[in-house]
Design an enzyme around this catalytic site. Structure first.
Site, short mmCIF file in Angstrom:
data_model
loop_
_atom_site.label_atom_id
_atom_site.label_comp_id
_atom_site.label_asym_id
_atom_site.label_seq_id
_atom_site.Cartn_x
_atom_site.Cartn_y
_atom_site.Cartn_z
N ILE A 13 44.55 57.37 -9.67
CA ILE A 13 45.81 57.17 -8.94
C ILE A 13 45.72 58.15 -7.77
O ILE A 13 45.37 59.31 -7.95
CB ILE A 13 47.02 57.42 -9.87
N SER A 14 45.99 57.67 -6.57
CA SER A 14 45.82 58.50 -5.37
C SER A 14 46.76 59.71 -5.38
O SER A 14 47.81 59.69 -6.05
CB SER A 14 46.12 57.68 -4.11
N ALA A 15 46.40 60.73 -4.62
CA ALA A 15 47.26 61.92 -4.49
C ALA A 15 48.54 61.53 -3.76
O ALA A 15 48.51 60.70 -2.85
CB ALA A 15 46.53 63.01 -3.72
#
Ligand code: SAH
Length: 228
Positions: A64-66
């Site tokens: 999951i992206s930052a």
């Protein structure tokens, strides 16, 4: 920490930090990231880390992206209420929920405004479950498909973004943008630095591209991605 962890307070603190760093600026995106509970989109073992500004593992080698990357992408897309958006790479469903919240005409409005494509079958039920539990089941439609080819059935789109990086910009994604549409996509070879690109379709024949900086996304698979 335990089940009494105050996720709302942690979320508010992260958002205040992103605002003071100058990363988060758009009021709609600030509201959306304040509304969507990131802890509900990560595996249970990672919940306590949900408000650290870093990518997290969600299984099957995916992440999951930052939060800061999601903020940057939502803002560069210039999302507006009522737009029709295509996401390539559903993963946990978190980014799609933030997008859906940003373009909501009013809280609780329904209709599938965000179409999200995922190539790993097992992540689809994970994402759908996360989206349903948090109230975004109606606003995000998740489909199993090779997103490198876009999604002709629902094209054209006002906005398209990818959360996985192909070696170069897939032509179908440009073709499936409406005039005045925007595409945000990381591009680059596996193991080398990638660049986040912003492609703007001024008219069917006038396409411009801007570089938004170096990034690190998982590789995009599929026909216009890395075939494996
Ligand atoms: N937006 C996600 C980030 C997921 S990571 C989130 O908020 O959690 C990128 C995702 O892209 C992975 O789940 C990966 O399986 C998926 N992916 C890779 N290539 C793809 C393709 N060709 N079509 C659709 N999804 C793809």
């Amino acid at each position: 920490m335990n089940s009494h962890t105050d996720f709302e307070e942690m979320r508010a603190r992260l958002i205040r930090n992103l605002v003071s760093q100058g990363v988060l600026r758009d009021e709609k995106v600030i509201k959306a990231m304040t509304a969507v509970p990131r802890e509900e989109f990560v595996p249970r073992s990672q919940r306590e880390q949900a408000y650290i500004d870093t990518p997290l593992q969600i299984g099957y080698g995916q992440t999951i992206s930052a939060p800061h990357m999601i903020a940057i992408m939502c803002q560069e897309l210039d999302l507006k209420p009522g737009q029709k958006v295509l996401e390539i790479g559903t993963g946990s469903g978190y980014h799609a929920a933030v997008t859906a919240e940003t373009i909501s005409i009013e809280r609780g409005s329904s209709g599938n405004q965000v179409f999200s494509l995922e190539i790993v079958k097992k992540l689809i039920s994970f994402a759908e479950d996360n989206l349903r539990r948090t109230g975004y089941g109606d606003r995000v439609k998740v489909m199993e498909a090779d997103g490198s080819q876009g999604y002709l059935e629902e094209a054209p789109f006002d906005r398209i973004y990818a959360t996985a990086a192909p070696p170069s910009v897939p032509q179908p994604l440009i073709d499936q943008l409406k005039p005045k549409g925007i595409l945000i996509i990381p591009v680059g070879e596996i193991g080398f630095s990638q660049e986040l690109l912003k492609i703007m379709k001024k008219s069917p024949t006038e396409i411009t591209a801007a570089r938004l900086g170096g990034v690190a996304f998982v590789p995009m698979r599929g026909r216009y991605g890395f075939r494996s």
